[in-house]
Design an enzyme around this catalytic site. Structure first.
Site, short mmCIF file in Angstrom:
data_model
loop_
_atom_site.label_atom_id
_atom_site.label_comp_id
_atom_site.label_asym_id
_atom_site.label_seq_id
_atom_site.Cartn_x
_atom_site.Cartn_y
_atom_site.Cartn_z
N LEU A 140 5.04 1.91 4.80
CA LEU A 140 5.63 1.41 3.55
C LEU A 140 5.03 0.04 3.19
O LEU A 140 4.83 -0.79 4.05
CB LEU A 140 7.13 1.24 3.80
CG LEU A 140 8.06 1.43 2.63
CD1 LEU A 140 8.01 2.86 2.15
CD2 LEU A 140 9.48 1.09 3.06
N TYR A 236 -2.17 -14.76 5.26
CA TYR A 236 -1.66 -13.48 5.75
C TYR A 236 -1.03 -13.60 7.16
O TYR A 236 0.18 -13.65 7.30
CB TYR A 236 -2.75 -12.38 5.72
CG TYR A 236 -2.09 -11.02 5.84
CD1 TYR A 236 -1.86 -10.23 4.72
CD2 TYR A 236 -1.62 -10.55 7.07
CE1 TYR A 236 -1.20 -9.02 4.82
CE2 TYR A 236 -0.95 -9.35 7.18
CZ TYR A 236 -0.75 -8.58 6.06
OH TYR A 236 -0.09 -7.40 6.17
P1 NAD Z 1 -0.09 1.40 -0.61
O1 NAD Z 1 0.36 0.45 -1.66
O2 NAD Z 1 -1.39 2.10 -0.81
O3 NAD Z 1 1.03 2.52 -0.36
C1 NAD Z 1 2.38 2.16 -0.20
C2 NAD Z 1 3.23 3.41 -0.06
O4 NAD Z 1 4.61 3.01 0.06
C3 NAD Z 1 3.18 4.36 -1.28
O5 NAD Z 1 3.26 5.70 -0.82
C4 NAD Z 1 4.47 4.02 -2.04
O6 NAD Z 1 4.98 5.08 -2.85
C5 NAD Z 1 5.40 3.76 -0.88
N1 NAD Z 1 6.57 2.95 -1.23
C6 NAD Z 1 6.62 1.70 -1.73
N2 NAD Z 1 7.91 1.31 -1.89
C7 NAD Z 1 8.68 2.34 -1.48
C8 NAD Z 1 10.08 2.55 -1.38
N3 NAD Z 1 10.95 1.61 -1.71
N4 NAD Z 1 10.49 3.78 -0.93
C9 NAD Z 1 9.62 4.76 -0.59
N5 NAD Z 1 8.29 4.59 -0.63
C10 NAD Z 1 7.83 3.40 -1.07
O7 NAD Z 1 -0.06 0.56 0.76
P2 NAD Z 1 -1.06 0.45 2.01
O8 NAD Z 1 -2.02 -0.65 1.75
O9 NAD Z 1 -1.56 1.78 2.42
O10 NAD Z 1 -0.05 -0.11 3.11
C11 NAD Z 1 0.67 0.72 3.97
C12 NAD Z 1 0.84 0.03 5.31
O11 NAD Z 1 -0.45 -0.21 5.87
C13 NAD Z 1 1.55 -1.33 5.22
O12 NAD Z 1 2.36 -1.48 6.35
C14 NAD Z 1 0.38 -2.30 5.28
O13 NAD Z 1 0.75 -3.56 5.79
C15 NAD Z 1 -0.54 -1.57 6.24
N6 NAD Z 1 -1.94 -2.03 6.19
C16 NAD Z 1 -2.62 -2.14 5.01
C17 NAD Z 1 -3.92 -2.64 5.03
C18 NAD Z 1 -4.73 -2.81 3.77
O14 NAD Z 1 -5.71 -3.56 3.79
N7 NAD Z 1 -4.39 -2.15 2.69
C19 NAD Z 1 -4.54 -2.98 6.24
C20 NAD Z 1 -3.82 -2.82 7.43
C21 NAD Z 1 -2.52 -2.34 7.40
#
Ligand code: NAD
Length: 396
Positions: A140, A236
């Site tokens: 999330l 961050y």
């Molecule tokens: P994203 O924005 O691509 O996707 C977020 C997801 O969360 C979507 O499916 C959205 O519909 C869902 N969501 C948001 N609010 C919601 C709610 N209230 N209820 C239900 N679903 C909800 O995000 P991402 O970048 O893939 O991040 C996902 C995880 O990966 C996070 O924990 C993030 O910290 C981690 N992460 C991201 C990166 C990066 O660079 N993007 C790197 C390492 C780790």
């Protein structure tokens, strides 16, 4: 039925429109990347919270098409209206579900606020339909959370902790680089960010799954995290969001002990690579860093997108029969290639030289912008963007 020519409507960190065909092609590309013949699928049951975009979507695709897992996906997306397209995650989920069902896999979708009691309850019912989980991935990324018990709403902020910091950042629309001052968060803002992006909600989900006996023997729970390069640590890793991620890690250690004791299972944090996603686009300095990182990692032949990351996560660490390699803190590190010394040294050299005048040559700003537009189904090879398309696509 609204049929229209769909164009990008980018406003800052989001596009207000998304292209259904472009999103479907991107999902298909990811499926093809991980697809193995059904005869090689070990099967299993998977729940992904945050399954419609970014790392969560890639995880659901990897579980389904690489391993034949039936899945429940939870996400918060917007359907189309007469004059507005659905959100990209909606179209992604339509495409994923059609392909999964065609391949004979169960795919149950829940669109709603994962922080709410009602969605958690519906998810338990959906998991009951596919059977106890072998894998639960929590992915999330959300700006706010209303606590289902107290009713209090918390907001997450991206701020530094302690003293204000001056950092290099860029306007990714035109590559203009500036030094921006980032104010320090108040105690309330820190607490709010930890309440939204910390481990409390993950724990609530695992509590419910354990109470309902919906985790199979040996089940694995994975929460995604980010550390990133030292260049971005003040905003961050050492900032408000970093404190929230530290809370996720503490929560995972507690849950790991419980899972081992109750179902012979495990809970791990997976630290992932910097990636162009909707969530990452909103973090100051990170998009500029990513545009250097993508360039350097491509030149060194070690670039990965979300699907390559999750494919490797399953193959080397969490797939059936695999035991993960863990760092000294007990975390899975699929950010290992990005954080290699030679990669970071090359990025840092570019970062230090960059000005608004030369950034276009030094960084992959175009590639960043393209990757950002692809999140919404634009700039996807093979799509004819002059053709009108049906924008009302119901979730199957
Ligand atoms: P994203 O924005 O691509 O996707 C977020 C997801 O969360 C979507 O499916 C959205 O519909 C869902 N969501 C948001 N609010 C919601 C709610 N209230 N209820 C239900 N679903 C909800 O995000 P991402 O970048 O893939 O991040 C996902 C995880 O990966 C996070 O924990 C993030 O910290 C981690 N992460 C991201 C990166 C990066 O660079 N993007 C790197 C390492 C780790």
């Amino acid at each position: 039925m609204p049929v229209e020519v769909v164009t990008p409507k980018i406003r800052g960190f989001v596009s207000l429109s998304a292209h259904p065909e472009g999103c479907a092609r991107e999902v298909q590309r990811q499926i093809e990347h991980v697809r193995r013949p059904a005869s090689e699928w070990p099967g299993g049951n998977l729940l992904v919270v945050g399954s419609s975009a970014g790392y969560g979507l890639a995880s659901r695709i990897t579980g389904a098409f690489g391993y034949g897992m039936d899945s429940v996906g939870v996400f918060y997306e917007r359907p189309a209206t007469d004059n507005r397209t659905a959100s990209a995650g909606w179209y992604n989920t339509v495409a994923f579900t059609e392909a999964a069902r065609e391949a004979g896999l169960a795919a149950i979708n829940l669109n709603g606020d994962a922080f709410s009691a009602a969605v958690l309850e519906e998810a338990m019912e959906a998991v009951r339909q596919i059977g106890p989980l072998d894998l639960f991935i929590y992915s999330l990324a959300a700006p706010s959370r209303t606590d289902p018990v107290s009713g209090q709403t918390y907001r997450s902020v991206l701020k530094v902790v302690g003293q204000p910091v001056t950092m290099r950042t860029a306007d990714m629309a035109n590559g203009a680089i500036s030094e921006a001052v980032f104010e320090a968060a108040t105690d309330e803002e820190i607490a709010g960010t930890v309440a939204v992006m910390g481990g409390a909600d993950l724990e609530r989900w695992v509590d419910a799954l354990l109470a309902e006996r919906l985790l199979a023997e040996g089940a694995r729970v994975i929460a995604y995290s980010y550390i990133g390069p030292e260049l971005t640590w003040s905003i961050y890793h050492h900032g408000t969001i970093g404190l929230a991620k530290a809370d996720v890690e503490r929560t995972c250690r507690r849950l790991d002990a419980r899972l081992q004791a109750e179902v012979g299972g495990r809970c791990w944090v997976s630290v992932n690579k910097s990636m162009v996603t909707q969530a990452a686009a909103a973090i100051p300095s990170v998009p500029l860093y990513i545009s250097f990182a993508y360039k350097v990692m491509k030149e060194l032949g070690v670039h990965e997108g979300t699907i390559e990351q999750t494919e490797r996560l399953f193959r080397d660490h969490i797939g059936p029969g695999r035991q993960p390699d863990l760092d000294e803190e007990g975390r899975i590190r699929i950010d290992d290639l990005e954080l290699r010394d030679d990669v970071q040294a090359a990025i840092e050299a570019l970062w230090n030289q960059a000005t608004s005048a030369n950034v276009a040559e030094l960084a992959d700003i175009d590639e960043y912008q393209e990757a950002f537009r692809r999140l919404f189904g634009f700039d996807v090879p093979g799509v004819d963007y002059d053709q009108p398309v049906e924008i009302d696509r119901p979730l199957p």
